[in-house]
Design a protein around this motif. Sequence first.
Motif, PDB file in Angstrom:
ATOM      1  N   SER A 112      25.515   3.410 -89.763  1.00 34.54           N
ATOM      2  CA  SER A 112      25.427   2.992 -91.161  1.00 34.54           C
ATOM      3  C   SER A 112      24.834   4.135 -91.976  1.00 34.54           C
ATOM      4  O   SER A 112      24.041   4.931 -91.474  1.00 34.54           O
ATOM      5  CB  SER A 112      24.572   1.737 -91.297  1.00 34.54           C
ATOM      6  OG  SER A 112      23.284   1.963 -90.783  1.00 34.54           O
ATOM      7  N   ARG A 113      25.206   4.201 -93.233  1.00 36.40           N
ATOM      8  CA  ARG A 113      24.778   5.304 -94.096  1.00 36.40           C
ATOM      9  C   ARG A 113      23.369   5.092 -94.648  1.00 36.40           C
ATOM     10  O   ARG A 113      22.632   6.044 -94.868  1.00 36.40           O
ATOM     11  CB  ARG A 113      25.778   5.440 -95.244  1.00 36.40           C
ATOM     12  CG  ARG A 113      25.574   6.652 -96.134  1.00 36.40           C
ATOM     13  CD  ARG A 113      26.673   6.760 -97.175  1.00 36.40           C
ATOM     14  NE  ARG A 113      27.969   7.077 -96.581  1.00 36.40           N
ATOM     15  CZ  ARG A 113      29.017   6.252 -96.569  1.00 36.40           C
ATOM     16  NH1 ARG A 113      28.938   5.064 -97.117  1.00 36.40           N
ATOM     17  NH2 ARG A 113      30.147   6.625 -96.007  1.00 36.40           N
ATOM     18  N   THR A 135      29.943   9.731 -87.511  1.00 36.70           N
ATOM     19  CA  THR A 135      30.654   9.182 -88.662  1.00 36.70           C
ATOM     20  C   THR A 135      29.753   8.178 -89.355  1.00 36.70           C
ATOM     21  O   THR A 135      29.241   7.255 -88.714  1.00 36.70           O
ATOM     22  CB  THR A 135      31.957   8.481 -88.229  1.00 36.70           C
ATOM     23  OG1 THR A 135      32.787   9.402 -87.528  1.00 36.70           O
ATOM     24  CG2 THR A 135      32.702   7.939 -89.442  1.00 36.70           C
ATOM     25  N   VAL A 137      29.181   5.177 -92.227  1.00 41.91           N
ATOM     26  CA  VAL A 137      29.950   4.138 -92.910  1.00 41.91           C
ATOM     27  C   VAL A 137      29.026   3.322 -93.797  1.00 41.91           C
ATOM     28  O   VAL A 137      27.803   3.344 -93.637  1.00 41.91           O
ATOM     29  CB  VAL A 137      30.653   3.199 -91.901  1.00 41.91           C
ATOM     30  CG1 VAL A 137      31.631   3.976 -91.031  1.00 41.91           C
ATOM     31  CG2 VAL A 137      29.632   2.451 -91.038  1.00 41.91           C
ATOM     32  N   ASP A 138      29.627   2.590 -94.711  1.00 45.73           N
ATOM     33  CA  ASP A 138      28.896   1.568 -95.461  1.00 45.73           C
ATOM     34  C   ASP A 138      28.618   0.439 -94.484  1.00 45.73           C
ATOM     35  O   ASP A 138      29.531  -0.284 -94.078  1.00 45.73           O
ATOM     36  CB  ASP A 138      29.740   1.091 -96.642  1.00 45.73           C
ATOM     37  CG  ASP A 138      29.095  -0.055 -97.418  1.00 45.73           C
ATOM     38  OD1 ASP A 138      28.039  -0.564 -96.980  1.00 45.73           O
ATOM     39  OD2 ASP A 138      29.658  -0.452 -98.449  1.00 45.73           O
ATOM     40  N   ASN A 141      30.068  -3.090 -94.820  1.00 45.55           N
ATOM     41  CA  ASN A 141      31.522  -3.242 -94.885  1.00 45.55           C
ATOM     42  C   ASN A 141      32.106  -3.237 -93.473  1.00 45.55           C
ATOM     43  O   ASN A 141      32.217  -2.183 -92.835  1.00 45.55           O
ATOM     44  CB  ASN A 141      32.118  -2.103 -95.721  1.00 45.55           C
ATOM     45  CG  ASN A 141      33.595  -2.300 -96.014  1.00 45.55           C
ATOM     46  OD1 ASN A 141      34.335  -2.864 -95.215  1.00 45.55           O
ATOM     47  ND2 ASN A 141      34.021  -1.814 -97.167  1.00 45.55           N
ATOM     48  N   ASP A 143      35.116  -3.624 -92.499  1.00 50.07           N
ATOM     49  CA  ASP A 143      36.368  -2.863 -92.405  1.00 50.07           C
ATOM     50  C   ASP A 143      36.089  -1.384 -92.124  1.00 50.07           C
ATOM     51  O   ASP A 143      36.838  -0.733 -91.389  1.00 50.07           O
ATOM     52  CB  ASP A 143      37.190  -3.007 -93.690  1.00 50.07           C
ATOM     53  CG  ASP A 143      37.809  -4.396 -93.827  1.00 50.07           C
ATOM     54  OD1 ASP A 143      38.009  -5.057 -92.780  1.00 50.07           O
ATOM     55  OD2 ASP A 143      38.086  -4.816 -94.968  1.00 50.07           O
ATOM     56  N   GLU A 144      35.010  -0.838 -92.711  1.00 48.08           N
ATOM     57  CA  GLU A 144      34.667   0.557 -92.434  1.00 48.08           C
ATOM     58  C   GLU A 144      34.207   0.731 -90.985  1.00 48.08           C
ATOM     59  O   GLU A 144      34.521   1.744 -90.346  1.00 48.08           O
ATOM     60  CB  GLU A 144      33.588   1.045 -93.407  1.00 48.08           C
ATOM     61  CG  GLU A 144      34.098   1.227 -94.828  1.00 48.08           C
ATOM     62  CD  GLU A 144      33.187   2.101 -95.666  1.00 48.08           C
ATOM     63  OE1 GLU A 144      32.378   2.886 -95.084  1.00 48.08           O
ATOM     64  OE2 GLU A 144      33.273   2.019 -96.909  1.00 48.08           O
ATOM     65  N   TRP A 145      33.459  -0.233 -90.453  1.00 47.80           N
ATOM     66  CA  TRP A 145      33.084  -0.169 -89.033  1.00 47.80           C
ATOM     67  C   TRP A 145      34.341  -0.169 -88.154  1.00 47.80           C
ATOM     68  O   TRP A 145      34.454   0.625 -87.212  1.00 47.80           O
ATOM     69  CB  TRP A 145      32.190  -1.358 -88.664  1.00 47.80           C
ATOM     70  CG  TRP A 145      30.776  -1.284 -89.123  1.00 47.80           C
ATOM     71  CD1 TRP A 145      30.206  -1.976 -90.149  1.00 47.80           C
ATOM     72  CD2 TRP A 145      29.717  -0.478 -88.577  1.00 47.80           C
ATOM     73  NE1 TRP A 145      28.871  -1.658 -90.276  1.00 47.80           N
ATOM     74  CE2 TRP A 145      28.539  -0.756 -89.326  1.00 47.80           C
ATOM     75  CE3 TRP A 145      29.644   0.433 -87.521  1.00 47.80           C
ATOM     76  CZ2 TRP A 145      27.312  -0.139 -89.053  1.00 47.80           C
ATOM     77  CZ3 TRP A 145      28.426   1.047 -87.244  1.00 47.80           C
ATOM     78  CH2 TRP A 145      27.287   0.764 -87.994  1.00 47.80           C
ATOM     79  N   ALA A 147      37.364   0.717 -88.875  1.00 43.46           N
ATOM     80  CA  ALA A 147      38.142   1.952 -89.027  1.00 43.46           C
ATOM     81  C   ALA A 147      37.483   3.130 -88.328  1.00 43.46           C
ATOM     82  O   ALA A 147      38.166   4.023 -87.823  1.00 43.46           O
ATOM     83  CB  ALA A 147      38.335   2.260 -90.513  1.00 43.46           C
ATOM     84  N   ALA A 148      36.157   3.146 -88.275  1.00 42.06           N
ATOM     85  CA  ALA A 148      35.439   4.300 -87.729  1.00 42.06           C
ATOM     86  C   ALA A 148      35.273   4.234 -86.214  1.00 42.06           C
ATOM     87  O   ALA A 148      35.296   5.266 -85.535  1.00 42.06           O
ATOM     88  CB  ALA A 148      34.067   4.415 -88.382  1.00 42.06           C
ATOM     89  N   GLU A 367      24.860   7.572-102.496  1.00 42.46           N
ATOM     90  CA  GLU A 367      25.658   6.800-101.536  1.00 42.46           C
ATOM     91  C   GLU A 367      24.818   5.742-100.835  1.00 42.46           C
ATOM     92  O   GLU A 367      25.305   4.657-100.500  1.00 42.46           O
ATOM     93  CB  GLU A 367      26.277   7.735-100.494  1.00 42.46           C
ATOM     94  CG  GLU A 367      27.415   8.591-101.016  1.00 42.46           C
ATOM     95  CD  GLU A 367      27.975   9.507 -99.946  1.00 42.46           C
ATOM     96  OE1 GLU A 367      27.258   9.754 -98.948  1.00 42.46           O
ATOM     97  OE2 GLU A 367      29.119   9.965-100.097  1.00 42.46           O
TER      98      GLU A 367
END
Length: 398
Positions: A112-113, A135, A137-138, A141, A143-145, A147-148, A367
């Motif tokens: 997580s960012r 990587t 991610v938000d 979210n 969906d970001e997890w 995708a990553a 961010e």
Amino acid sequence: MKDTAQKTQWSKRTRAVHAGTRRSQYGELSEAMFLTQGFVYPTAEAAEQRFIESGPDEFIYARYGNPTVAMFEDRIAALEGAEAAFATASGMAAVNGALVSMLRAGDHVVSSRALFGSCHYILDEVLTRYGVEVTFVDGTNLDEWRAAVSADTKAVFFESLSNPTLELIDIPAVAEIAHAVGATVICDNVFATPVFSDAIAQGVDVVVYSATKHIDGQGRCLGGVILGTEQYIRKTVEPYLKHTGGAMSPFNAWVMLKSLETMDLRVRAQAASAVAVAEALDGVEGLARVIFPGLASHPQHALAEQLMEQPGTMVALEVTGGQAGAFRFLNALEIVKISNNLGDAKSIATHPATTTHQRLSDEQRAEAGISSGLVRLSIGLEDPADLIADLKGALAQV
């Protein structure tokens, strides 16, 4: 000798007082402090055997283990519902040890960012320096997890409740995504506390704490702890930390042991005050918003109710007027102290953009949701009415 009394049916509050106790032949009631670096062997053969394999009550060197440290490790493991624990010199030693001990060049980590500044440094600079791909991610979210995370992902890392913006991670959902590819789920659980969180039961494989915070709770000692399976702690974490020297001192372990006895009482009182403070400040002039998972206005309020017994001891304030407004507010406080610690008996205010997260770029802070007007509050044990009056008085200066 280690107390092997049945404890699995005990409540957390009882485990925090009794679990893992080792008593000497003197039968002391309060845990003993073993201030020793080394240990004596009756024979050369016994020394040789202990280096081959040590029993549960056999010790070699304080960097490897110590009876007082072992009591703290066993107690916090019982409290957390983990198989084993390794106590470290600080919370950041725990984060570093949990990650570096299991990663190699070419491995992939998803994180997580929204992180504490030093956690971000380990992931963004230390791990990548040695060939680990990271990587960000938000964390809110899913969906970001998805995708990553890939077949090459070795671990995912997040703060269950982020520092300082109080974002929550949907632990069961992220754990499911990570476990689908065989990745290890590592959670920094400091803000959620051992009292209000059941991260392991929710799917986390490895939990890390800065014991400096709520576990000590009185601003005295540094410490950290890594919790996980017996295999992970003994075969992965312990070899790395005992050779690189990140072990907790016996004195600090004794302080942490005594602090665990009162942690439940302290943290519940602080959390109740945090609710009172957040509700009293919500909508007050001088604030753009109050960020607190216990408020219905928090975007993840429902998730907080699902994952945490109570919303914690931390409140974030978005003060109007940017850094200048935040500084006027901070400098007008009387009871609440300006510091960068948290989880203390004393209420503490922090300006993350210029302290704990100052090394991040403006873009990285944006961010992560860290504005120039953001102030992090750690609510202590003072009377909540006094805290509210102090905070409102300071906001009147903004």
